[in-house]
Design a protein around this motif. Structure first.
Motif, PDB file in Angstrom:
ATOM      1  N   THR A 178      62.184  81.062  94.309  1.00 36.00           N
ATOM      2  CA  THR A 178      63.501  80.468  94.116  1.00 36.00           C
ATOM      3  C   THR A 178      63.422  79.607  92.865  1.00 36.00           C
ATOM      4  OG1 THR A 178      63.911  80.452  96.489  1.00 36.00           O
ATOM      5  CG2 THR A 178      65.315  79.043  95.124  1.00 36.00           C
ATOM      6  N   LYS A 234      68.186  80.457  92.574  1.00 37.13           N
ATOM      7  CA  LYS A 234      68.309  81.921  92.585  1.00 37.13           C
ATOM      8  C   LYS A 234      67.016  82.545  93.098  1.00 37.13           C
ATOM      9  CE  LYS A 234      71.013  81.590  88.355  1.00 37.13           C
ATOM     10  NZ  LYS A 234      71.056  81.893  86.942  1.00 37.13           N
ATOM     11  N   GLN A 235      67.148  83.602  93.886  1.00 39.90           N
ATOM     12  CA  GLN A 235      65.989  84.362  94.337  1.00 39.90           C
ATOM     13  C   GLN A 235      65.581  85.311  93.207  1.00 39.90           C
ATOM     14  OE1 GLN A 235      64.370  84.262  97.622  1.00 39.90           O
ATOM     15  NE2 GLN A 235      65.371  82.286  97.337  1.00 39.90           N
TER      16      GLN A 235
END
Length: 115
Positions: free
Chosen positions: A6, A10-11
Motif C-alpha cells: 500500500t 493505493k494497492q
C-alpha cells in the motif's frame, strides 16, 4: 515472487521474474546487474553463493526508483512510463518501500538450490 504494497493509499502489485533484468535494461538503457552490484554490501558474496543484501549507504535512489517501477511494470504491464507512474503518488516513502522490495530485487541474483 509477488508482493502487494500500500503506497499513498493505493494497492500496488510488484513481481519479480526472469524478465525483470531485460525490462530494466530496455527501459533505462542501463545494466540491471551492474546497478544492483553497485548497491550490494559485499559483491564477492554473490559469487560465493551467499545471501547478500543491499547496503543502504550505497543506494543510488534513481536506480532504486527505476527498479521499483520495473517490478511494478512486471506485475502490471498497463502502468505508464516511470515519471508518469511516480507522479501518480503524492507520497512515495522510499525508506518504507525499500525493505519490502529488497528480497525481490536480490532474488534476481541468487539461484534456487536444486533438490
Amino acid at each position: 515472487m509477488e508482493k502487494t504494497l500500500t503506497i499513498d493509499g493505493k494497492q500496488v502489485p510488484f513481481k519479480s521474474n526472469g524478465a525483470v533484468p531485460l525490462r530494466y535494461n530496455s527501459q533505462f538503457n542501463r545494466s540491471f546487474f551492474k546497478d544492483i552490484m553497485g548497491m550490494v554490501g559485499d559483491p564477492n558474496a554473490v559469487a560465493k553463493g551467499k545471501k547478500v543484501e543491499i547496503d543502504v549507504m550505497k543506494i543510488d535512489f534513481e536506480t532504486f526508483y527505476s527498479m521499483t517501477w520495473v517490478l511494478a511494470k512486471t506485475a502490471n504491464p498497463s502502468i505508464t512510463d516511470p515519471m508518469t507512474w511516480l507522479d501518480g503518488f503524492e507520497e512515495f516513502p522510499i525508506f518504507e518501500i525499500y525493505p519490502e522490495l529488497q528480497d525481490m530485487i536480490m532474488s534476481t541474483l541468487q539461484s534456487a538450490k536444486k533438490k
